[in-house]
Design a protein around this motif. Structure first.
Motif, PDB file in Angstrom:
ATOM      1  N   MET A 121       0.942  -0.960   0.019  1.00 35.36           N
ATOM      2  CA  MET A 121      -0.187   0.092  -0.143  1.00 35.36           C
ATOM      3  C   MET A 121       0.819   1.223  -0.389  1.00 35.36           C
ATOM      4  O   MET A 121       1.859   1.359   0.722  1.00 35.36           O
ATOM      5  N   THR A 122       0.673   2.402  -0.734  1.00 35.82           N
ATOM      6  CA  THR A 122       1.195   3.765  -1.080  1.00 35.82           C
ATOM      7  C   THR A 122       1.166   4.266  -0.480  1.00 35.82           C
ATOM      8  O   THR A 122      -0.443   4.009   0.724  1.00 35.82           O
ATOM      9  N   ASN A 123       1.566   5.579   0.421  1.00 38.32           N
ATOM     10  CA  ASN A 123       1.033   6.495   1.265  1.00 38.32           C
ATOM     11  C   ASN A 123       0.173   7.539   0.510  1.00 38.32           C
ATOM     12  O   ASN A 123      -0.608   7.541   1.813  1.00 38.32           O
ATOM     13  N   LYS A 124      -0.312   7.406  -0.763  1.00 32.59           N
ATOM     14  CA  LYS A 124      -1.504   8.247  -1.129  1.00 32.59           C
ATOM     15  C   LYS A 124      -1.929   7.137  -1.515  1.00 32.59           C
ATOM     16  O   LYS A 124      -3.443   7.263  -0.461  1.00 32.59           O
ATOM     17  N   ARG A 125      -2.152   6.102  -0.930  1.00 29.97           N
ATOM     18  CA  ARG A 125      -4.057   5.595  -0.941  1.00 29.97           C
ATOM     19  C   ARG A 125      -3.638   5.129   0.421  1.00 29.97           C
ATOM     20  O   ARG A 125      -5.298   5.471   0.489  1.00 29.97           O
ATOM     21  N   ILE A 126      -2.980   4.802   1.488  1.00 28.08           N
ATOM     22  CA  ILE A 126      -3.492   5.428   2.837  1.00 28.08           C
ATOM     23  C   ILE A 126      -3.819   6.565   2.974  1.00 28.08           C
ATOM     24  O   ILE A 126      -4.934   7.011   3.335  1.00 28.08           O
ATOM     25  N   LYS A 127      -3.700   7.676   2.174  1.00 27.01           N
ATOM     26  CA  LYS A 127      -4.190   9.369   2.127  1.00 27.01           C
ATOM     27  C   LYS A 127      -5.348   8.896   1.402  1.00 27.01           C
ATOM     28  O   LYS A 127      -6.720   9.625   2.462  1.00 27.01           O
ATOM     29  N   GLU A 128      -6.069   8.895   0.659  1.00 24.10           N
ATOM     30  CA  GLU A 128      -7.209   7.977  -0.106  1.00 24.10           C
ATOM     31  C   GLU A 128      -8.479   7.810   1.369  1.00 24.10           C
ATOM     32  O   GLU A 128      -9.423   7.752   1.052  1.00 24.10           O
ATOM     33  N   LEU A 129      -7.293   6.602   1.759  1.00 24.72           N
ATOM     34  CA  LEU A 129      -8.633   5.852   3.021  1.00 24.72           C
ATOM     35  C   LEU A 129      -8.747   6.887   3.653  1.00 24.72           C
ATOM     36  O   LEU A 129      -9.840   6.831   4.125  1.00 24.72           O
ATOM     37  N   ALA A 130      -8.344   7.660   4.024  1.00 31.96           N
ATOM     38  CA  ALA A 130      -8.285   7.964   5.729  1.00 31.96           C
ATOM     39  C   ALA A 130      -9.118   9.482   4.900  1.00 31.96           C
ATOM     40  O   ALA A 130     -10.264   9.669   5.950  1.00 31.96           O
ATOM     41  N   ASP A 131      -8.507  10.215   4.150  1.00 31.04           N
ATOM     42  CA  ASP A 131      -9.639  10.425   3.491  1.00 31.04           C
ATOM     43  C   ASP A 131     -11.173  10.463   3.194  1.00 31.04           C
ATOM     44  O   ASP A 131     -12.375  11.481   3.067  1.00 31.04           O
ATOM     45  N   PHE A 132     -10.967   9.209   2.613  1.00 32.82           N
ATOM     46  CA  PHE A 132     -12.596   8.378   2.677  1.00 32.82           C
ATOM     47  C   PHE A 132     -13.419   8.297   3.887  1.00 32.82           C
ATOM     48  O   PHE A 132     -14.636   9.004   4.481  1.00 32.82           O
ATOM     49  N   PHE A 133     -12.109   7.953   5.100  1.00 35.10           N
ATOM     50  CA  PHE A 133     -13.383   7.471   6.012  1.00 35.10           C
ATOM     51  C   PHE A 133     -13.386   8.625   6.994  1.00 35.10           C
ATOM     52  O   PHE A 133     -14.139   8.358   7.899  1.00 35.10           O
ATOM     53  N   TYR A 134     -12.770   9.616   6.902  1.00 33.71           N
ATOM     54  CA  TYR A 134     -13.168  10.894   8.131  1.00 33.71           C
ATOM     55  C   TYR A 134     -13.778  11.847   7.082  1.00 33.71           C
ATOM     56  O   TYR A 134     -13.539  13.113   7.028  1.00 33.71           O
ATOM     57  N   SER A 135     -14.538  11.163   6.017  1.00 33.15           N
ATOM     58  CA  SER A 135     -14.978  12.265   5.052  1.00 33.15           C
ATOM     59  C   SER A 135     -16.309  13.164   5.374  1.00 33.15           C
ATOM     60  O   SER A 135     -17.006  14.071   4.740  1.00 33.15           O
ATOM     61  N   SER A 136     -16.846  12.436   6.131  1.00 30.57           N
ATOM     62  CA  SER A 136     -18.284  12.752   6.999  1.00 30.57           C
ATOM     63  C   SER A 136     -18.351  12.011   7.710  1.00 30.57           C
ATOM     64  O   SER A 136     -18.312  10.772   8.512  1.00 30.57           O
ATOM     65  N   ASN A 137     -19.713  12.601   8.597  1.00 31.28           N
ATOM     66  CA  ASN A 137     -20.607  11.635   9.600  1.00 31.28           C
ATOM     67  C   ASN A 137     -21.514  10.633  10.202  1.00 31.28           C
ATOM     68  O   ASN A 137     -22.087  10.447  10.473  1.00 31.28           O
ATOM     69  N   ASN A 138     -21.786  11.420   8.273  1.00 31.14           N
ATOM     70  CA  ASN A 138     -22.647  11.119   7.759  1.00 31.14           C
ATOM     71  C   ASN A 138     -22.676   9.443   7.847  1.00 31.14           C
ATOM     72  O   ASN A 138     -21.980   9.326   6.867  1.00 31.14           O
ATOM     73  N   SER A 139     -23.045   8.204   8.137  1.00 31.08           N
ATOM     74  CA  SER A 139     -23.199   6.418   8.291  1.00 31.08           C
ATOM     75  C   SER A 139     -23.514   6.451   7.187  1.00 31.08           C
ATOM     76  O   SER A 139     -23.358   5.172   5.622  1.00 31.08           O
ATOM     77  N   ASN A 140     -24.551   6.549   6.032  1.00 32.46           N
ATOM     78  CA  ASN A 140     -25.110   6.945   4.338  1.00 32.46           C
ATOM     79  C   ASN A 140     -23.626   7.239   3.607  1.00 32.46           C
ATOM     80  O   ASN A 140     -23.631   6.469   2.127  1.00 32.46           O
ATOM     81  N   ILE A 141     -22.508   8.319   4.135  1.00 33.04           N
ATOM     82  CA  ILE A 141     -21.845   8.449   3.435  1.00 33.04           C
ATOM     83  C   ILE A 141     -20.842   7.166   3.582  1.00 33.04           C
ATOM     84  O   ILE A 141     -19.709   6.818   2.866  1.00 33.04           O
ATOM     85  N   VAL A 142     -20.337   7.321   4.883  1.00 38.05           N
ATOM     86  CA  VAL A 142     -19.190   6.911   5.215  1.00 38.05           C
ATOM     87  C   VAL A 142     -19.201   5.328   5.932  1.00 38.05           C
ATOM     88  O   VAL A 142     -20.025   5.673   7.266  1.00 38.05           O
ATOM     89  N   PRO A 143     -20.049   3.955   5.404  1.00 39.89           N
ATOM     90  CA  PRO A 143     -21.542   3.225   6.140  1.00 39.89           C
ATOM     91  C   PRO A 143     -20.193   2.801   7.884  1.00 39.89           C
ATOM     92  O   PRO A 143     -20.603   1.574   8.268  1.00 39.89           O
ATOM     93  N   LEU A 144     -18.730   2.784   7.686  1.00 39.04           N
ATOM     94  CA  LEU A 144     -17.582   2.317   8.569  1.00 39.04           C
ATOM     95  C   LEU A 144     -16.596   3.076   9.318  1.00 39.04           C
ATOM     96  O   LEU A 144     -16.319   3.653   8.640  1.00 39.04           O
ATOM     97  N   ARG A 145     -15.956   2.699  10.463  1.00 42.04           N
ATOM     98  CA  ARG A 145     -14.837   3.754  10.948  1.00 42.04           C
ATOM     99  C   ARG A 145     -14.085   2.277  12.139  1.00 42.04           C
ATOM    100  O   ARG A 145     -14.636   1.653  12.031  1.00 42.04           O
ATOM    101  N   ILE A 146     -12.605   2.836  11.886  1.00 43.82           N
ATOM    102  CA  ILE A 146     -11.952   1.939  12.257  1.00 43.82           C
ATOM    103  C   ILE A 146     -11.138   2.496  13.656  1.00 43.82           C
ATOM    104  O   ILE A 146     -11.025   3.505  14.047  1.00 43.82           O
ATOM    105  N   SER A 147     -11.818   1.709  14.752  1.00 41.32           N
ATOM    106  CA  SER A 147     -11.532   1.811  15.915  1.00 41.32           C
ATOM    107  C   SER A 147     -10.418   0.284  16.429  1.00 41.32           C
ATOM    108  O   SER A 147     -10.916  -0.440  16.296  1.00 41.32           O
ATOM    109  N   ILE A 148      -9.878   0.540  17.489  1.00 41.85           N
ATOM    110  CA  ILE A 148      -9.109  -0.264  18.517  1.00 41.85           C
ATOM    111  C   ILE A 148      -9.502  -0.584  19.438  1.00 41.85           C
ATOM    112  O   ILE A 148      -9.923   0.082  20.423  1.00 41.85           O
TER     113      ILE A 148
END
Length: 71
Positions: free
Chosen positions: A1-28
């Motif tokens: 996985m590239t750093n660019k892809r990691i940033k793309e994933l982060a941008d998606f997962f943190y783009s909204s608090n609306n579950s219709n837009i971002v269906p899940l988040r990652i917690s530990i």
């Protein structure tokens, strides 16, 4: 996985608090009842660890300690 892809994933997962837009988040989870929701920056750091770590157990332990201190 590239750093660019990691940033793309982060941008998606943190783009909204609306579950219709971002269906899940990652917690530990660090035990049966304790854990942390990850911030955008913590998510990027975690993905970097998973991508680059030579000693995953040590690096994940250190990451867990770091984010626990920040909260």
């Amino acid at each position: 996985m590239t750093n660019k892809r990691i940033k793309e994933l982060a941008d998606f997962f943190y783009s909204s608090n609306n579950s219709n837009i971002v269906p899940l988040r990652i917690s530990i989870i660090t035990g049966q009842y304790s854990g942390n929701d990850l911030t955008y920056k913590e998510f990027i750091r975690l993905m970097g660890i998973l991508k680059n770590s030579k000693n995953l157990k040590k690096d994940l332990y250190n990451f867990r300690e770091e984010i626990g201190d920040e909260k």
